[in-house]
Design a protein around this motif. Structure first.
Motif, PDB file in Angstrom:
ATOM      1  N   MET A  97      -6.136   3.738   2.292  1.00 41.27           N
ATOM      2  CA  MET A  97      -4.888   3.237   1.739  1.00 41.27           C
ATOM      3  C   MET A  97      -3.733   3.629   2.650  1.00 41.27           C
ATOM      4  N   LYS A  98      -2.851   2.683   2.875  1.00 47.58           N
ATOM      5  CA  LYS A  98      -1.635   3.022   3.617  1.00 47.58           C
ATOM      6  C   LYS A  98      -0.478   2.176   3.119  1.00 47.58           C
ATOM      7  N   PHE A  99       0.678   2.798   3.172  1.00 54.12           N
ATOM      8  CA  PHE A  99       1.903   2.111   2.807  1.00 54.12           C
ATOM      9  C   PHE A  99       2.439   1.414   4.045  1.00 54.12           C
ATOM     10  N   GLY A 100       2.979   0.229   3.848  1.00 56.68           N
ATOM     11  CA  GLY A 100       3.570  -0.518   4.952  1.00 56.68           C
ATOM     12  C   GLY A 100       5.077  -0.515   4.817  1.00 56.68           C
ATOM     13  N   GLN A 101       5.612  -1.650   4.535  1.00 56.85           N
ATOM     14  CA  GLN A 101       7.049  -1.852   4.374  1.00 56.85           C
ATOM     15  C   GLN A 101       7.532  -1.233   3.066  1.00 56.85           C
ATOM     16  N   ALA A 102       8.710  -0.592   3.087  1.00 58.16           N
ATOM     17  CA  ALA A 102       9.326  -0.089   1.858  1.00 58.16           C
ATOM     18  C   ALA A 102       9.690  -1.271   0.966  1.00 58.16           C
ATOM     19  N   VAL A 103       9.539  -1.067  -0.336  1.00 57.71           N
ATOM     20  CA  VAL A 103       9.894  -2.082  -1.331  1.00 57.71           C
ATOM     21  C   VAL A 103      11.263  -1.708  -1.886  1.00 57.71           C
ATOM     22  N   LEU A 104      12.219  -2.604  -1.759  1.00 53.55           N
ATOM     23  CA  LEU A 104      13.561  -2.349  -2.259  1.00 53.55           C
ATOM     24  C   LEU A 104      13.634  -2.656  -3.751  1.00 53.55           C
ATOM     25  N   SER A 105      14.490  -1.950  -4.433  1.00 52.70           N
ATOM     26  CA  SER A 105      14.722  -2.218  -5.846  1.00 52.70           C
ATOM     27  C   SER A 105      15.049  -3.705  -6.035  1.00 52.70           C
ATOM     28  N   GLY A 106      14.370  -4.325  -6.985  1.00 53.59           N
ATOM     29  CA  GLY A 106      14.603  -5.737  -7.268  1.00 53.59           C
ATOM     30  C   GLY A 106      13.660  -6.681  -6.549  1.00 53.59           C
ATOM     31  N   GLN A 107      12.889  -6.182  -5.593  1.00 57.94           N
ATOM     32  CA  GLN A 107      11.931  -7.044  -4.911  1.00 57.94           C
ATOM     33  C   GLN A 107      10.667  -7.209  -5.760  1.00 57.94           C
ATOM     34  N   SER A 108       9.859  -8.188  -5.388  1.00 54.02           N
ATOM     35  CA  SER A 108       8.669  -8.539  -6.166  1.00 54.02           C
ATOM     36  C   SER A 108       7.403  -8.339  -5.353  1.00 54.02           C
ATOM     37  N   LEU A 109       6.359  -7.880  -6.040  1.00 48.83           N
ATOM     38  CA  LEU A 109       5.065  -7.590  -5.420  1.00 48.83           C
ATOM     39  C   LEU A 109       3.975  -8.498  -5.963  1.00 48.83           C
ATOM     40  N   ARG A 110       3.016  -8.827  -5.091  1.00 44.48           N
ATOM     41  CA  ARG A 110       1.846  -9.619  -5.474  1.00 44.48           C
ATOM     42  C   ARG A 110       0.611  -8.943  -4.895  1.00 44.48           C
ATOM     43  N   LEU A 111      -0.462  -8.955  -5.665  1.00 45.70           N
ATOM     44  CA  LEU A 111      -1.738  -8.382  -5.239  1.00 45.70           C
ATOM     45  C   LEU A 111      -2.676  -9.486  -4.787  1.00 45.70           C
ATOM     46  N   SER A 112      -3.282  -9.307  -3.615  1.00 45.39           N
ATOM     47  CA  SER A 112      -4.329 -10.197  -3.111  1.00 45.39           C
ATOM     48  C   SER A 112      -5.581  -9.355  -2.929  1.00 45.39           C
ATOM     49  N   THR A 113      -6.757  -9.933  -3.284  1.00 43.12           N
ATOM     50  CA  THR A 113      -7.986  -9.142  -3.281  1.00 43.12           C
ATOM     51  C   THR A 113      -9.161  -9.892  -2.662  1.00 43.12           C
ATOM     52  N   LYS A 114     -10.106  -9.094  -2.156  1.00 38.54           N
ATOM     53  CA  LYS A 114     -11.348  -9.620  -1.589  1.00 38.54           C
ATOM     54  C   LYS A 114     -12.459  -8.633  -1.936  1.00 38.54           C
ATOM     55  N   LEU A 115     -13.604  -9.131  -2.366  1.00 39.95           N
ATOM     56  CA  LEU A 115     -14.738  -8.271  -2.692  1.00 39.95           C
ATOM     57  C   LEU A 115     -15.463  -7.906  -1.403  1.00 39.95           C
ATOM     58  N   GLU A 116     -15.288  -6.669  -0.958  1.00 33.14           N
ATOM     59  CA  GLU A 116     -15.906  -6.203   0.285  1.00 33.14           C
ATOM     60  C   GLU A 116     -17.396  -5.942   0.108  1.00 33.14           C
ATOM     61  N   SER A 117     -17.747  -5.218  -0.951  1.00 33.73           N
ATOM     62  CA  SER A 117     -19.162  -4.904  -1.167  1.00 33.73           C
ATOM     63  C   SER A 117     -19.422  -4.642  -2.640  1.00 33.73           C
ATOM     64  N   LEU A 118     -20.687  -4.721  -2.987  1.00 36.13           N
ATOM     65  CA  LEU A 118     -21.128  -4.522  -4.360  1.00 36.13           C
ATOM     66  C   LEU A 118     -22.479  -3.830  -4.302  1.00 36.13           C
ATOM     67  N   ALA A 119     -22.635  -2.776  -5.093  1.00 38.06           N
ATOM     68  CA  ALA A 119     -23.903  -2.049  -5.104  1.00 38.06           C
ATOM     69  C   ALA A 119     -24.353  -1.849  -6.541  1.00 38.06           C
ATOM     70  N   ASN A 120     -25.620  -2.138  -6.796  1.00 42.62           N
ATOM     71  CA  ASN A 120     -26.212  -1.906  -8.117  1.00 42.62           C
ATOM     72  C   ASN A 120     -26.774  -0.489  -8.119  1.00 42.62           C
ATOM     73  N   LEU A 121     -26.190   0.381  -8.941  1.00 41.83           N
ATOM     74  CA  LEU A 121     -26.575   1.793  -8.978  1.00 41.83           C
ATOM     75  C   LEU A 121     -27.349   2.120 -10.252  1.00 41.83           C
ATOM     76  N   ARG A 122     -28.367   1.355 -10.541  1.00 41.22           N
ATOM     77  CA  ARG A 122     -29.198   1.589 -11.732  1.00 41.22           C
ATOM     78  C   ARG A 122     -28.358   1.729 -12.995  1.00 41.22           C
ATOM     79  N   GLY A 123     -27.794   0.644 -13.429  1.00 40.90           N
ATOM     80  CA  GLY A 123     -27.010   0.639 -14.657  1.00 40.90           C
ATOM     81  C   GLY A 123     -25.509   0.618 -14.438  1.00 40.90           C
ATOM     82  N   ALA A 124     -25.092   0.942 -13.249  1.00 43.52           N
ATOM     83  CA  ALA A 124     -23.672   0.872 -12.917  1.00 43.52           C
ATOM     84  C   ALA A 124     -23.510   0.011 -11.669  1.00 43.52           C
ATOM     85  N   VAL A 125     -22.362  -0.600 -11.540  1.00 41.21           N
ATOM     86  CA  VAL A 125     -22.075  -1.453 -10.389  1.00 41.21           C
ATOM     87  C   VAL A 125     -20.856  -0.887  -9.673  1.00 41.21           C
ATOM     88  N   LYS A 126     -21.021  -0.577  -8.400  1.00 39.99           N
ATOM     89  CA  LYS A 126     -19.921  -0.067  -7.579  1.00 39.99           C
ATOM     90  C   LYS A 126     -19.354  -1.231  -6.783  1.00 39.99           C
TER      91      LYS A 126
END
Length: 154
Positions: A97-126
């Motif tokens: 994790m790293k911070f990039g640009q400072a977010v100024l008060s009043g600005q808006s944020l959006r999250l973008s995501t990509k599934l890098e990996s998935l592991a079946n751990l016998r009953g749990a999924v990582k």
């Protein structure tokens, strides 16, 4: 915007290496910043003193706490995906994790995501989710990293 619906490990598996989606933009105003400062006891002037920040800060504005930006991850993630048939879900960690640009008060944020990996751990999924939070007003990255969740399906 429609959410991606996941009902099982097999549903999730289809998306490995694929973008999962984007959230709506969320404006982070001074009131939210002040409430976060109260909750975390982090009242550093660059976040909470509007007049001083306008005069002394290189940003000429108060800025959003980096950890406030990070704390919005679950809220924005819930706009992207709905995982059903769960006993529970655990936030396991965040890598690179790293911070990039400072977010100024009043600005808006959006999250973008990509599934890098998935592991079946016998009953749990990582699931390792690559994420970026970008700032609407500048188009620059405020935060990026890989979130790791453990899903326990029924």
């Amino acid at each position: 915007m429609s959410k991606l619906v996941i009902n099982s490990f097999e549903d999730f598996e289809k998306y490995v290496g694929q973008p999962l989606g984007e959230s709506e933009y969320l404006q982070v105003d001074q009131e939210r910043i002040n409430l976060f400062a109260d909750a975390t006891l982090d009242h550093q002037w660059i976040h909470t003193d509007v007049e001083r920040a306008q005069k002394e800060s290189p940003f000429k504005s108060t800025i959003v706490h980096g950890y406030l930006t990070l704390s919005l991850l679950p809220y924005l993630w819930n706009q992207i995906i709905e995982v059903n048939n769960l006993k529970m879900m655990i936030n396991y960690g965040i890598d690179k994790m790293k911070f990039g640009q400072a977010v100024l008060s009043g600005q808006s944020l959006r999250l973008s995501t990509k599934l890098e990996s998935l592991a079946n751990l016998r009953g749990a999924v990582k699931a390792e989710i690559r994420f970026t939070m970008d700032i609407k007003e500048t188009g620059k990255k405020a935060l990026e990293g890989t979130a790791i969740f453990i899903y326990y399906f029924n």
